[in-house]
Scaffold this motif. Structure first.
Motif, PDB file in Angstrom:
ATOM      1  N   ALA A 145     -15.407   3.804  12.398  1.00 56.27           N
ATOM      2  CA  ALA A 145     -14.721   5.527  13.022  1.00 56.27           C
ATOM      3  C   ALA A 145     -13.359   5.350  12.435  1.00 56.27           C
ATOM      4  N   THR A 146     -13.110   6.390  11.240  1.00 58.56           N
ATOM      5  CA  THR A 146     -12.206   6.676  10.852  1.00 58.56           C
ATOM      6  C   THR A 146     -10.757   6.928  11.465  1.00 58.56           C
ATOM      7  N   ASP A 147      -9.727   6.603  11.485  1.00 53.51           N
ATOM      8  CA  ASP A 147      -8.580   7.330  11.495  1.00 53.51           C
ATOM      9  C   ASP A 147      -7.252   7.751  10.646  1.00 53.51           C
ATOM     10  N   ALA A 148      -7.167   9.280  10.923  1.00 49.96           N
ATOM     11  CA  ALA A 148      -6.818   9.832   9.678  1.00 49.96           C
ATOM     12  C   ALA A 148      -5.245   9.390  10.007  1.00 49.96           C
ATOM     13  N   ALA A 149      -4.662   9.348  10.898  1.00 54.90           N
ATOM     14  CA  ALA A 149      -3.158   9.123  11.032  1.00 54.90           C
ATOM     15  C   ALA A 149      -2.600   6.906  10.968  1.00 54.90           C
ATOM     16  N   ASN A 150      -4.115   6.245  11.650  1.00 58.44           N
ATOM     17  CA  ASN A 150      -3.301   5.557  11.300  1.00 58.44           C
ATOM     18  C   ASN A 150      -3.629   4.833  10.204  1.00 58.44           C
ATOM     19  N   SER A 151      -4.385   5.747   9.509  1.00 55.83           N
ATOM     20  CA  SER A 151      -5.413   5.596   7.706  1.00 55.83           C
ATOM     21  C   SER A 151      -5.795   4.280   7.486  1.00 55.83           C
ATOM     22  N   ASN A 152      -7.058   4.015   8.679  1.00 59.17           N
ATOM     23  CA  ASN A 152      -7.863   2.549   9.147  1.00 59.17           C
ATOM     24  C   ASN A 152      -9.421   3.202   8.707  1.00 59.17           C
ATOM     25  N   VAL A 153      -9.782   2.209   8.908  1.00 62.77           N
ATOM     26  CA  VAL A 153     -11.491   2.026   9.460  1.00 62.77           C
ATOM     27  C   VAL A 153     -11.427   1.100  11.028  1.00 62.77           C
ATOM     28  N   GLN A 154     -11.512   1.777  11.813  1.00 63.12           N
ATOM     29  CA  GLN A 154     -12.528   0.203  13.290  1.00 63.12           C
ATOM     30  C   GLN A 154     -13.243   0.640  12.754  1.00 63.12           C
ATOM     31  N   ASN A 180      -6.840  -0.707  -4.353  1.00 63.28           N
ATOM     32  CA  ASN A 180      -8.089  -0.483  -3.785  1.00 63.28           C
ATOM     33  C   ASN A 180      -8.532  -0.341  -1.875  1.00 63.28           C
ATOM     34  N   ASP A 181      -7.494  -0.782  -1.813  1.00 64.19           N
ATOM     35  CA  ASP A 181      -8.096  -0.506  -0.185  1.00 64.19           C
ATOM     36  C   ASP A 181      -7.524   0.020   0.852  1.00 64.19           C
ATOM     37  N   GLN A 182      -6.112   0.852  -0.727  1.00 63.03           N
ATOM     38  CA  GLN A 182      -5.644   2.051   0.450  1.00 63.03           C
ATOM     39  C   GLN A 182      -5.793   3.365  -0.315  1.00 63.03           C
ATOM     40  N   MET A 183      -5.671   3.940   1.612  1.00 62.09           N
ATOM     41  CA  MET A 183      -6.056   5.986   1.673  1.00 62.09           C
ATOM     42  C   MET A 183      -5.045   6.610   2.706  1.00 62.09           C
ATOM     43  N   LEU A 184      -4.383   7.264   2.120  1.00 67.42           N
ATOM     44  CA  LEU A 184      -3.024   8.135   2.969  1.00 67.42           C
ATOM     45  C   LEU A 184      -4.334   9.124   4.149  1.00 67.42           C
ATOM     46  N   LYS A 185      -5.959   9.401   4.012  1.00 72.52           N
ATOM     47  CA  LYS A 185      -5.873  10.104   5.087  1.00 72.52           C
ATOM     48  C   LYS A 185      -7.331  10.198   5.255  1.00 72.52           C
ATOM     49  N   PRO A 186      -8.078   9.094   5.096  1.00 71.86           N
ATOM     50  CA  PRO A 186      -9.244   8.644   5.706  1.00 71.86           C
ATOM     51  C   PRO A 186     -10.274   9.308   7.196  1.00 71.86           C
ATOM     52  N   GLU A 187     -11.111  10.393   6.459  1.00 70.30           N
ATOM     53  CA  GLU A 187     -11.575  11.236   7.292  1.00 70.30           C
ATOM     54  C   GLU A 187     -13.140  10.829   7.402  1.00 70.30           C
ATOM     55  N   GLY A 188     -14.075  11.305   6.034  1.00 68.45           N
ATOM     56  CA  GLY A 188     -15.640  11.166   6.266  1.00 68.45           C
ATOM     57  C   GLY A 188     -16.124   9.618   6.401  1.00 68.45           C
ATOM     58  N   ILE A 189     -16.794   9.417   6.643  1.00 69.94           N
ATOM     59  CA  ILE A 189     -17.569   7.880   6.450  1.00 69.94           C
ATOM     60  C   ILE A 189     -18.930   8.148   6.383  1.00 69.94           C
ATOM     61  N   ALA A 190     -19.627   7.464   5.896  1.00 69.58           N
ATOM     62  CA  ALA A 190     -21.281   6.943   5.702  1.00 69.58           C
ATOM     63  C   ALA A 190     -21.632   5.734   4.822  1.00 69.58           C
ATOM     64  N   VAL A 191     -22.365   5.416   5.798  1.00 69.57           N
ATOM     65  CA  VAL A 191     -23.496   3.932   5.019  1.00 69.57           C
ATOM     66  C   VAL A 191     -24.824   4.035   4.649  1.00 69.57           C
ATOM     67  N   PHE A 212     -10.679  -2.206   8.515  1.00 63.70           N
ATOM     68  CA  PHE A 212     -10.302  -2.158   6.715  1.00 63.70           C
ATOM     69  C   PHE A 212      -9.834  -0.566   6.391  1.00 63.70           C
ATOM     70  N   VAL A 213      -8.757  -1.264   5.027  1.00 63.88           N
ATOM     71  CA  VAL A 213      -8.524   0.095   4.242  1.00 63.88           C
ATOM     72  C   VAL A 213      -6.497  -0.203   5.481  1.00 63.88           C
ATOM     73  N   THR A 214      -5.931   0.102   4.146  1.00 67.80           N
ATOM     74  CA  THR A 214      -4.081   0.382   4.372  1.00 67.80           C
ATOM     75  C   THR A 214      -3.918   1.291   3.776  1.00 67.80           C
ATOM     76  N   LYS A 215      -3.046   1.571   5.062  1.00 70.70           N
ATOM     77  CA  LYS A 215      -2.376   3.133   4.360  1.00 70.70           C
ATOM     78  C   LYS A 215      -1.034   3.071   2.699  1.00 70.70           C
ATOM     79  N   GLY A 216      -2.017   3.857   1.813  1.00 74.01           N
ATOM     80  CA  GLY A 216      -0.972   3.901   0.440  1.00 74.01           C
ATOM     81  C   GLY A 216      -1.496   4.951   0.057  1.00 74.01           C
ATOM     82  N   ASP A 217      -0.911   5.172  -1.585  1.00 75.15           N
ATOM     83  CA  ASP A 217      -1.561   6.789  -1.763  1.00 75.15           C
ATOM     84  C   ASP A 217      -3.310   6.638  -2.524  1.00 75.15           C
TER      85      ASP A 217
END
Length: 325
Positions: free
Chosen positions: A71-80, A101-112, A92-97
């Protein structure tokens, strides 16, 4: 998709098991009431917050080969990551610009993919990041812009049988296609409301027939293309009746190629057959079991539909019983 400015209602607790018949079948005018058992609420999880198992704006969902739910969380900037019943496993994923490597501002779409590699799209920066099945960063591709391989407001995506990644791009009104190493292949669609055009597309998913199913959000319809981007057909129009839609955002597809659509404007889920005939609908605005607030990403897996109930900061899991023909 951008967070709506709204006051949220008090949330339910984590992992509330609530079997409840919610969906109505057919095309009657009461297609949101609790009349039949096409969709039975099994469980819900998530509350508002930044701790493990909490969300501040859940966006999209995906499933790994081992059955774990992402599950992506746009405001918490992570994937649970959760098990199929909502037990928190890791994040995983932490907030950043996005430069790290592991930073994102607003993770939304996800695929595996079939090997368990995870692809996450950042709505704000346009970056798509690839991680291993153990959530280790592999590479970053894409980036913000309107040129080939660039993205503006990257949204929800899917992987085709040709091992290509199809990503809806709201800002440029198109679907961008990459190989799984991040090399740009082509795009299709284009801004507009004509046949095959898109207006703020929210999701691209692929059915078993090798067709790309796109939630054409601001045109209030679903578009279908072949894997090369050739437009095939569309269905839906603006409204709240059976077969109509208001701001379709998420798409999921079952083993019969039935199409589930989340509607932000109607706060409901609608089920269509592979040809676009409305089969059932359920949900209404609210925070009670089976109600929705701004529903976004959808995931169908092993007879169950998982809904990212964004404004309620939770996942709702439904057992799907195929409607009688």
């Amino acid at each position: 998709m951008a967070r709506k400015n709204m006051r949220r209602l008090k949330k339910l607790g984590v992992l509330v098991a609530l079997p409840l018949a919610l969906a109505t079948t057919g095309c009657g005018s009461d297609a949101g009431s609790a009349q039949s058992s096409v969709a039975e609420l099994v469980t819900t999880w998530g509350t508002t917050g930044a701790r493990e198992g909490q969300f501040q704006y859940i966006e999209d969902l995906a499933v790994a080969p081992n059955g774990s739910i992402y599950a992506t969380d746009a405001a918490n900037s992570n994937v649970q990551v959760f098990d199929k019943d909502g037990k928190f496993l890791t994040k995983f994923v932490t907030k950043g610009d996005g430069t790290d490597n592991d930073q994102m501002l607003k993770p939304e779409g996800i695929a595996v993919d079939k090997d368990g590699n995870v692809y996450v799209a950042d709505y704000t920066t346009g970056y798509i990041k690839k991680f291993t099945k153990d959530h280790k960063w592999v590479k970053t591709f894409g980036g913000y812009g309107s040129g080939p391989g660039q993205n503006s407001e990257a949204e929800f995506m899917g992987i085709g049988p040709n091992n290509l990644l199809y990503m809806a791009e709201a800002g440029n009104g198109e679907v961008d296609v990459f190989d799984l190493d991040g090399k740009f292949q082509f795009s299709f669609g284009g801004k507009g409301n004509g046949p095959g055009q898109m207006n703020r597309p929210g999701t691209a998913r692929i059915n078993s027939r090798g067709q790309v199913v796109v939630a054409d959000l601001a045109n209030n319809r679903v578009n279908i293309y072949d894997l090369q981007g050739k437009f095939l057909k569309s269905f839906g129009s603006e409204g709240s009746g059976p077969g109509q839609m208001k701001l379709p955002a998420g798409i999921a597809i079952d083993e019969k190629d039935n199409i589930f659509v989340s509607e932000i404007g109607n706060d409901r889920i609608q089920m269509f057959d592979k040809d676009g005939k409305s089969l059932a609908a359920w949900g209404s605005k609210g925070s009670k079991p089976g109600q929705f607030g701004n529903p976004h990403g959808l995931l169908y897996h092993q007879g169950h539909l998982y809904v990212a109930d964004s404004a309620n900061d939770r996942v709702q899991k439904f057992k799907i019983n195929q409607p009688k023909s």
